[in-house]
Motif scaffolding. Sequence first.
Motif, PDB file in Angstrom:
ATOM      1  N   TYR A 169       1.570   8.226 -17.644  1.00 18.13           N
ATOM      2  CA  TYR A 169       1.256   6.826 -17.390  1.00 18.13           C
ATOM      3  C   TYR A 169       2.474   5.908 -17.471  1.00 18.13           C
ATOM      4  N   THR A 170       3.671   6.467 -17.610  1.00 19.52           N
ATOM      5  CA  THR A 170       4.891   5.661 -17.591  1.00 19.52           C
ATOM      6  C   THR A 170       5.810   6.099 -16.450  1.00 19.52           C
ATOM      7  N   GLN A 171       6.344   7.297 -16.556  1.00 22.39           N
ATOM      8  CA  GLN A 171       7.320   7.759 -15.573  1.00 22.39           C
ATOM      9  C   GLN A 171       6.674   8.129 -14.240  1.00 22.39           C
ATOM     10  N   TYR A 172       5.464   8.708 -14.298  1.00 22.50           N
ATOM     11  CA  TYR A 172       4.804   9.167 -13.081  1.00 22.50           C
ATOM     12  C   TYR A 172       3.527   8.382 -12.796  1.00 22.50           C
ATOM     13  N   ALA A 173       3.518   7.108 -13.131  1.00 26.01           N
ATOM     14  CA  ALA A 173       2.299   6.306 -12.964  1.00 26.01           C
ATOM     15  C   ALA A 173       1.936   6.149 -11.492  1.00 26.01           C
ATOM     16  N   TYR A 174       2.926   5.881 -10.634  1.00 25.63           N
ATOM     17  CA  TYR A 174       2.633   5.675  -9.211  1.00 25.63           C
ATOM     18  C   TYR A 174       2.166   6.977  -8.547  1.00 25.63           C
ATOM     19  N   LEU A 175       2.777   8.086  -8.919  1.00 24.10           N
ATOM     20  CA  LEU A 175       2.339   9.366  -8.367  1.00 24.10           C
ATOM     21  C   LEU A 175       0.930   9.705  -8.839  1.00 24.10           C
ATOM     22  N   PHE A 176       0.610   9.329 -10.059  1.00 23.26           N
ATOM     23  CA  PHE A 176      -0.740   9.574 -10.577  1.00 23.26           C
ATOM     24  C   PHE A 176      -1.766   8.760  -9.800  1.00 23.26           C
ATOM     25  N   GLU A 177      -1.437   7.514  -9.484  1.00 24.87           N
ATOM     26  CA  GLU A 177      -2.350   6.690  -8.688  1.00 24.87           C
ATOM     27  C   GLU A 177      -2.479   7.228  -7.268  1.00 24.87           C
ATOM     28  N   ALA A 178      -1.388   7.743  -6.700  1.00 25.07           N
ATOM     29  CA  ALA A 178      -1.446   8.324  -5.355  1.00 25.07           C
ATOM     30  C   ALA A 178      -2.338   9.560  -5.330  1.00 25.07           C
ATOM     31  N   SER A 179      -2.258  10.376  -6.370  1.00 29.62           N
ATOM     32  CA  SER A 179      -3.135  11.557  -6.425  1.00 29.62           C
ATOM     33  C   SER A 179      -4.598  11.140  -6.539  1.00 29.62           C
ATOM     34  N   GLY A 180      -4.862  10.032  -7.224  1.00 19.89           N
ATOM     35  CA  GLY A 180      -6.231   9.522  -7.287  1.00 19.89           C
ATOM     36  C   GLY A 180      -6.743   9.097  -5.922  1.00 19.89           C
ATOM     37  N   LEU A 181      -5.876   8.491  -5.101  1.00 24.62           N
ATOM     38  CA  LEU A 181      -6.274   8.112  -3.741  1.00 24.62           C
ATOM     39  C   LEU A 181      -6.554   9.345  -2.884  1.00 24.62           C
ATOM     40  N   VAL A 182      -5.758  10.394  -3.076  1.00 21.80           N
ATOM     41  CA  VAL A 182      -5.990  11.635  -2.327  1.00 21.80           C
ATOM     42  C   VAL A 182      -7.346  12.240  -2.694  1.00 21.80           C
ATOM     43  N   LEU A 183      -7.665  12.248  -3.983  1.00 23.81           N
ATOM     44  CA  LEU A 183      -8.962  12.780  -4.409  1.00 23.81           C
ATOM     45  C   LEU A 183     -10.110  11.906  -3.899  1.00 23.81           C
ATOM     46  N   LEU A 184      -9.905  10.594  -3.863  1.00 23.71           N
ATOM     47  CA  LEU A 184     -10.936   9.703  -3.324  1.00 23.71           C
ATOM     48  C   LEU A 184     -11.177   9.979  -1.850  1.00 23.71           C
ATOM     49  N   THR A 185     -10.100  10.213  -1.100  1.00 21.60           N
ATOM     50  CA  THR A 185     -10.247  10.546   0.318  1.00 21.60           C
ATOM     51  C   THR A 185     -11.004  11.854   0.505  1.00 21.60           C
ATOM     52  N   ALA A 186     -10.698  12.850  -0.336  1.00 21.10           N
ATOM     53  CA  ALA A 186     -11.405  14.132  -0.250  1.00 21.10           C
ATOM     54  C   ALA A 186     -12.892  13.961  -0.561  1.00 21.10           C
ATOM     55  N   MET A 187     -13.217  13.104  -1.536  1.00 23.73           N
ATOM     56  CA  MET A 187     -14.619  12.874  -1.882  1.00 23.73           C
ATOM     57  C   MET A 187     -15.365  12.195  -0.731  1.00 23.73           C
ATOM     58  N   ILE A 188     -14.709  11.208  -0.094  1.00 25.31           N
ATOM     59  CA  ILE A 188     -15.335  10.533   1.041  1.00 25.31           C
ATOM     60  C   ILE A 188     -15.549  11.515   2.195  1.00 25.31           C
ATOM     61  N   GLY A 189     -14.562  12.383   2.435  1.00 29.42           N
ATOM     62  CA  GLY A 189     -14.710  13.392   3.488  1.00 29.42           C
ATOM     63  C   GLY A 189     -15.867  14.335   3.225  1.00 29.42           C
ATOM     64  N   ALA A 190     -16.039  14.748   1.961  1.00 29.72           N
ATOM     65  CA  ALA A 190     -17.161  15.626   1.629  1.00 29.72           C
ATOM     66  C   ALA A 190     -18.498  14.924   1.859  1.00 29.72           C
ATOM     67  N   ILE A 191     -18.569  13.634   1.531  1.00 24.82           N
ATOM     68  CA  ILE A 191     -19.814  12.884   1.742  1.00 24.82           C
ATOM     69  C   ILE A 191     -20.102  12.749   3.236  1.00 24.82           C
ATOM     70  N   VAL A 192     -19.066  12.481   4.027  1.00 22.02           N
ATOM     71  CA  VAL A 192     -19.266  12.338   5.475  1.00 22.02           C
ATOM     72  C   VAL A 192     -19.744  13.653   6.085  1.00 22.02           C
ATOM     73  N   LEU A 193     -19.200  14.777   5.617  1.00 25.97           N
ATOM     74  CA  LEU A 193     -19.611  16.076   6.157  1.00 25.97           C
ATOM     75  C   LEU A 193     -21.065  16.384   5.821  1.00 25.97           C
ATOM     76  N   THR A 194     -21.495  16.013   4.624  1.00 27.36           N
ATOM     77  CA  THR A 194     -22.875  16.302   4.240  1.00 27.36           C
ATOM     78  C   THR A 194     -23.874  15.366   4.911  1.00 27.36           C
ATOM     79  N   LEU A 195     -23.413  14.213   5.415  1.00 28.21           N
ATOM     80  CA  LEU A 195     -24.315  13.245   6.042  1.00 28.21           C
ATOM     81  C   LEU A 195     -24.273  13.316   7.561  1.00 28.21           C
ATOM     82  N   GLN A 196     -23.753  14.386   8.103  1.00 28.95           N
ATOM     83  CA  GLN A 196     -23.745  14.532   9.558  1.00 28.95           C
ATOM     84  C   GLN A 196     -25.176  14.620  10.082  1.00 28.95           C
ATOM     85  N   HIS A 197     -25.448  13.872  11.126  1.00 27.60           N
ATOM     86  CA  HIS A 197     -26.787  13.854  11.701  1.00 27.60           C
ATOM     87  C   HIS A 197     -26.948  15.034  12.650  1.00 27.60           C
ATOM     88  N   LYS A 198     -27.968  15.816  12.410  1.00 27.05           N
ATOM     89  CA  LYS A 198     -28.266  16.951  13.268  1.00 27.05           C
ATOM     90  C   LYS A 198     -29.606  16.725  13.967  1.00 27.05           C
TER      91      LYS A 198
END
Length: 202
Positions: A142-171
Amino acid sequence: MSTVTFFFYLFSAIMIASAFMVITARNPVHSVLFLILAFVNAAGLFLLLGAEFLAMILVIVYVGAVAVLFLFVVMMLDVDFAELKQGFQRNLPFGVTIGGIVLVELAFCVAAWRLSAGALTQTQSPTPHGLTNTAALGHVLYTQYAYLFEASGLVLLTAMIGAIVLTLQHKAGVKRQNIAEQNARTAVTAVELKKQPSRAGV
């Protein structure tokens, strides 16, 4: 053989076998379960190295969240794995080439590494004096690598949104819940009365 060395070889053997079963199991659900077993044994190796925080995070985050998410996605998407395996023969030479390169790299790493007697028990902790492993890791994270830690959180958020979009595909042919339509119902639209003749049955 000391106890630490025995558990090191035990965890390592089970983790390697589990990783092999992840890529060879025919059932994708079994692959996810073997992946969970590999994560648990990797956590045991972290405990032997004195990194108890990383061990707990591996179990809580990867086993309790990521692996379970994989399992839900595999079971909910209803993927046609027979169709996905049709290109196996076409991509086999490329896969064998990549696997051979990785195998050669691992062979070089093993050849350059020697496990001396008592090396595991003599491992020095990189944490500063007076700080636990968790406190030292949190200070650096939370000091030296704070920005990289926040960037990894954004990557995980994007992956979560992608998983939700895949499960909500209309068939076609699949009924979906329309919450707005349900909330807008009135007494007139919610109940439908039909005239049924007496003794005619339903």
